[in-house]
Design an enzyme around this catalytic site. Structure first.
Site, PDB file in Angstrom:
ATOM      1  N   ASN A 116     -80.697  22.647  87.640  1.00 26.04           N
ATOM      2  CA  ASN A 116     -80.747  21.253  88.098  1.00 26.04           C
ATOM      3  C   ASN A 116     -79.437  20.553  87.809  1.00 26.04           C
ATOM      4  O   ASN A 116     -78.764  20.844  86.832  1.00 26.04           O
ATOM      5  CB  ASN A 116     -81.932  20.520  87.450  1.00 26.04           C
ATOM      6  CG  ASN A 116     -81.555  19.831  86.148  1.00 26.04           C
ATOM      7  OD1 ASN A 116     -81.019  18.719  86.151  1.00 26.04           O
ATOM      8  ND2 ASN A 116     -81.798  20.513  85.024  1.00 26.04           N
ATOM      9  N   PHE A 120     -79.397  12.412  85.553  1.00 28.04           N
ATOM     10  CA  PHE A 120     -80.079  11.252  84.942  1.00 28.04           C
ATOM     11  C   PHE A 120     -80.464  10.187  85.975  1.00 28.04           C
ATOM     12  O   PHE A 120     -80.140   9.002  85.822  1.00 28.04           O
ATOM     13  CB  PHE A 120     -79.211  10.580  83.862  1.00 28.04           C
ATOM     14  CG  PHE A 120     -78.913  11.404  82.636  1.00 28.04           C
ATOM     15  CD1 PHE A 120     -79.663  12.523  82.311  1.00 28.04           C
ATOM     16  CD2 PHE A 120     -77.874  11.035  81.777  1.00 28.04           C
ATOM     17  CE1 PHE A 120     -79.385  13.258  81.169  1.00 28.04           C
ATOM     18  CE2 PHE A 120     -77.591  11.757  80.630  1.00 28.04           C
ATOM     19  CZ  PHE A 120     -78.342  12.873  80.337  1.00 28.04           C
ATOM     20  N   SER A 182     -76.766  17.144  78.175  1.00 27.60           N
ATOM     21  CA  SER A 182     -77.002  17.488  79.579  1.00 27.60           C
ATOM     22  C   SER A 182     -75.666  17.779  80.250  1.00 27.60           C
ATOM     23  O   SER A 182     -74.696  17.051  80.027  1.00 27.60           O
ATOM     24  CB  SER A 182     -77.690  16.331  80.302  1.00 27.60           C
ATOM     25  OG  SER A 182     -78.998  16.216  79.824  1.00 27.60           O
ATOM     26  N   ASN A 184     -74.873  17.449  83.328  1.00 28.67           N
ATOM     27  CA  ASN A 184     -74.693  16.822  84.641  1.00 28.67           C
ATOM     28  C   ASN A 184     -74.120  15.414  84.611  1.00 28.67           C
ATOM     29  O   ASN A 184     -74.040  14.754  85.638  1.00 28.67           O
ATOM     30  CB  ASN A 184     -76.032  16.821  85.389  1.00 28.67           C
ATOM     31  CG  ASN A 184     -76.578  18.231  85.509  1.00 28.67           C
ATOM     32  OD1 ASN A 184     -75.837  19.149  85.871  1.00 28.67           O
ATOM     33  ND2 ASN A 184     -77.833  18.418  85.155  1.00 28.67           N
ATOM     34  N   THR A 185     -73.737  14.934  83.427  1.00 28.41           N
ATOM     35  CA  THR A 185     -73.012  13.666  83.328  1.00 28.41           C
ATOM     36  C   THR A 185     -71.640  14.022  82.779  1.00 28.41           C
ATOM     37  O   THR A 185     -71.540  14.510  81.653  1.00 28.41           O
ATOM     38  CB  THR A 185     -73.736  12.682  82.377  1.00 28.41           C
ATOM     39  OG1 THR A 185     -75.001  12.365  82.943  1.00 28.41           O
ATOM     40  CG2 THR A 185     -72.942  11.399  82.173  1.00 28.41           C
ATOM     41  N   LYS A 222     -80.308  15.870  70.562  1.00 26.80           N
ATOM     42  CA  LYS A 222     -80.615  17.060  71.367  1.00 26.80           C
ATOM     43  C   LYS A 222     -79.321  17.767  71.732  1.00 26.80           C
ATOM     44  O   LYS A 222     -78.401  17.149  72.273  1.00 26.80           O
ATOM     45  CB  LYS A 222     -81.376  16.646  72.632  1.00 26.80           C
ATOM     46  CG  LYS A 222     -81.775  17.838  73.502  1.00 26.80           C
ATOM     47  CD  LYS A 222     -82.798  17.436  74.529  1.00 26.80           C
ATOM     48  CE  LYS A 222     -83.163  18.599  75.439  1.00 26.80           C
ATOM     49  NZ  LYS A 222     -84.179  18.220  76.421  1.00 26.80           N
ATOM     50  N   ASN A 251     -81.048  22.054  75.170  1.00 28.62           N
ATOM     51  CA  ASN A 251     -81.021  21.595  76.557  1.00 28.62           C
ATOM     52  C   ASN A 251     -80.765  22.795  77.480  1.00 28.62           C
ATOM     53  O   ASN A 251     -80.872  23.945  77.045  1.00 28.62           O
ATOM     54  CB  ASN A 251     -79.906  20.541  76.699  1.00 28.62           C
ATOM     55  CG  ASN A 251     -80.274  19.470  77.700  1.00 28.62           C
ATOM     56  OD1 ASN A 251     -80.653  19.799  78.827  1.00 28.62           O
ATOM     57  ND2 ASN A 251     -80.167  18.218  77.312  1.00 28.62           N
TER      58      ASN A 251
HETATM   59  C1  LIG Z   1     -85.206  19.365  86.416  1.00 26.43           C
HETATM   60  C2  LIG Z   1     -84.854  19.192  84.969  1.00 26.43           C
HETATM   61  C3  LIG Z   1     -84.456  17.947  84.519  1.00 26.43           C
HETATM   62  C4  LIG Z   1     -84.137  17.766  83.171  1.00 26.43           C
HETATM   63  N1  LIG Z   1     -83.757  16.532  82.740  1.00 26.43           N
HETATM   64  C5  LIG Z   1     -83.502  16.330  81.427  1.00 26.43           C
HETATM   65  C6  LIG Z   1     -83.170  15.046  80.941  1.00 26.43           C
HETATM   66  O1  LIG Z   1     -83.140  14.067  81.683  1.00 26.43           O
HETATM   67  N2  LIG Z   1     -82.908  14.920  79.619  1.00 26.43           N
HETATM   68  C7  LIG Z   1     -82.960  15.973  78.743  1.00 26.43           C
HETATM   69  O2  LIG Z   1     -82.726  15.801  77.546  1.00 26.43           O
HETATM   70  N3  LIG Z   1     -83.293  17.207  79.189  1.00 26.43           N
HETATM   71  C8  LIG Z   1     -83.546  17.401  80.490  1.00 26.43           C
HETATM   72  N4  LIG Z   1     -83.889  18.655  80.930  1.00 26.43           N
HETATM   73  C9  LIG Z   1     -83.878  19.775  79.971  1.00 26.43           C
HETATM   74  C10 LIG Z   1     -85.255  20.081  79.406  1.00 26.43           C
HETATM   75  O3  LIG Z   1     -85.750  18.997  78.673  1.00 26.43           O
HETATM   76  C11 LIG Z   1     -85.189  21.329  78.500  1.00 26.43           C
HETATM   77  O4  LIG Z   1     -84.381  21.033  77.367  1.00 26.43           O
HETATM   78  C12 LIG Z   1     -84.606  22.541  79.202  1.00 26.43           C
HETATM   79  O5  LIG Z   1     -85.021  22.594  80.537  1.00 26.43           O
HETATM   80  C13 LIG Z   1     -85.021  23.844  78.514  1.00 26.43           C
HETATM   81  O6  LIG Z   1     -86.420  23.981  78.492  1.00 26.43           O
HETATM   82  P1  LIG Z   1     -87.259  24.852  79.577  1.00 26.43           P
HETATM   83  O7  LIG Z   1     -86.591  26.185  79.656  1.00 26.43           O
HETATM   84  O8  LIG Z   1     -88.646  24.876  79.043  1.00 26.43           O
HETATM   85  O9  LIG Z   1     -87.141  24.108  80.861  1.00 26.43           O
HETATM   86  C14 LIG Z   1     -84.215  18.853  82.279  1.00 26.43           C
HETATM   87  C15 LIG Z   1     -84.645  20.101  82.746  1.00 26.43           C
HETATM   88  C16 LIG Z   1     -84.974  20.283  84.063  1.00 26.43           C
HETATM   89  C17 LIG Z   1     -85.427  21.632  84.528  1.00 26.43           C
END
Ligand SMILES: Cc1cc2nc3c(=O)[nH]c(=O)nc-3n(C[C@H](O)[C@H](O)[C@H](O)COP(=O)(O)O)c2cc1C
Length: 369
Positions: A116, A120, A182, A184-185, A222, A251
């Site tokens: 992704n 944000f 993250s 993406n910023t 985080k 993350n």
């Molecule tokens: C579509 C998407 C959007 C996410 N947006 C955020 C976010 O806004 N803030 C954040 O701290 N983590 C964000 N994450 C990261 C998740 O919170 C998590 O840390 C990461 O995906 C690893 O866990 P998973 O393998 O169970 O997905 C996002 C993940 C995905 C897939």
């Protein structure tokens, strides 16, 4: 059943559209008393032995929804209905922002992964604070609030941006998370360097204490799985020095190791954060490293590639008091949290540990003795 549904419906849809559709159903079910009672009974059974106390909070169990799924705090009850014992909303930024242009979410189905670059997309901390303030909870669940930097705000002014969100949101947060990880910023992850992180976390802590005077809001940071081991140690030491309450690891990753054999190489090339199964190993490694360094002095939250109860159990043994998931929810569907609870209860019963708390970090302690 869900796998068939996923193949027939969700897989044919644009991933972001599928997300909003599923989200609408969850919210609708949570607003409908009969449906929500039925769903909660089926999907969120309670296991006495999984009761968890962390960050001064009581939870039905250790497993929660990771940030990013409910960015604007619109479906907290829906997610509790599906069995998530805590819901981390956000990332919320001080200013509302649309996020990156679409398409920005990609499914790598054979790799059980997502990429992704949402960026944000959220309604901003004022709107989210107003929503949280007006919320009448149906289910009693712990709500974490994850904050990040507004894209247009320069890196040098990041602290003020996080402080603005803290001032609006801290009072509504059972715990607060500073997200500096993250991908993406632009520039966000530079804030993980201790010279930037120290003033940022200090400012957020002060803002939380200034605005919420009747309790101490737990503060966590985080981190990314892409940090070098020394940098993981540095963040751990800083968290202890500043009296933080915990660290969320991890993350999404910008690495693409081991991918491209099963999923289409074009998808693998998409820019953004990779999550799901491919991040499992590194997230676990970071967690072990953190626990070896901080032990029980901080609450560690394990996230990244948790697909099933065995993954969840491994995180607990590695040192996580709380665990979270996101990507596997997309692939496993509404029974995801239930399967984790059931499997965790079974593993605890079969283990030498009397309580979940005793199991936390047990393997890492053994390995480092
Ligand atoms: C579509 C998407 C959007 C996410 N947006 C955020 C976010 O806004 N803030 C954040 O701290 N983590 C964000 N994450 C990261 C998740 O919170 C998590 O840390 C990461 O995906 C690893 O866990 P998973 O393998 O169970 O997905 C996002 C993940 C995905 C897939």
């Amino acid at each position: 059943m869900y796998k068939l549904f996923f193949d027939l419906v969700f897989k044919r849809m644009d991933p972001e559209q599928a997300h909003y559709l599923a989200f609408r159903w969850i919210r609708l079910a949570a607003r409908t008393p009969v449906l929500r009672t039925f769903a909660a009974a089926a999907l969120a059974p309670r296991y006495e032995e999984l009761r968890t106390e962390a960050l001064g909070l009581r939870m039905h169990g250790p497993f929660g929804l990771a940030a990013g799924f409910d960015k604007n705090a619109v479906a907290i009850d829906g997610m509790a209905m599906l069995g998530f014992d805590h819901v981390e909303i956000g990332t919320v930024t001080a200013q509302a922002q649309p996020g990156n242009p679409k398409k920005r979410l990609f499914r790598l189905v054979p790799d059980r992964a997502l990429i992704n670059r949402m960026g944000f997309n959220n309604e901003g901390s004022a709107a989210v604070a107003a929503r949280l303030g007006a919320r009448v909870p149906v289910f009693k669940t712990v709500v974490g609030v994850n904050i990040g930097k507004t894209k247009v705000v320069p890196e040098e002014e990041a602290a003020a941006d996080y402080v603005a969100s803290t001032e609006r949101l801290a009072r509504h947060a059972d715990y607060l998370v500073v997200n500096v990880s993250s991908p993406n910023t632009p520039g966000l992850r530079n804030l993980q360097a201790t010279e930037s992180l120290r003033p940022l976390l200090t400012a957020v802590r002060e803002a939380a204490d200034r605005t919420v005077t009747d309790r101490r809001v737990p503060l966590l940071v985080k981190i990314a799985p892409d940090l070098a081991d020394e940098d993981v140690d540095a963040v751990a030491d800083l968290a202890l020095e500043l009296g933080l309450d915990g660290i969320i690891a991890t993350n999404t990753t910008i690495a693409r190791e081991g991918l491209g054999l099963k999923s289409s190489p074009d998808l693998v090339k998409e820019t953004g954060g990779l999550s799901g199964a491919p991040v499992k190993e590194r997230s676990l490694e970071v967690l072990r490293r953190l626990y070896a360094r901080v032990g029980d002095r901080l609450v560690l939250v394990g996230v990244g590639g948790i697909e099933n109860a065995e993954d969840a159990w491994q995180r607990i043994l590695a040192g996580a008091t709380l665990i979270q998931g996101y990507s596997a929810f997309v692939y496993e569907g509404p029974f995801y949290a239930r399967a984790i609870h059931k499997g965790l209860a079974a593993r605890l019963a079969a283990s030498p540990y009397e309580t979940l708390a005793e199991a936390v970090g047990a393997e890492t302690r053994k390995a480092t003795q």
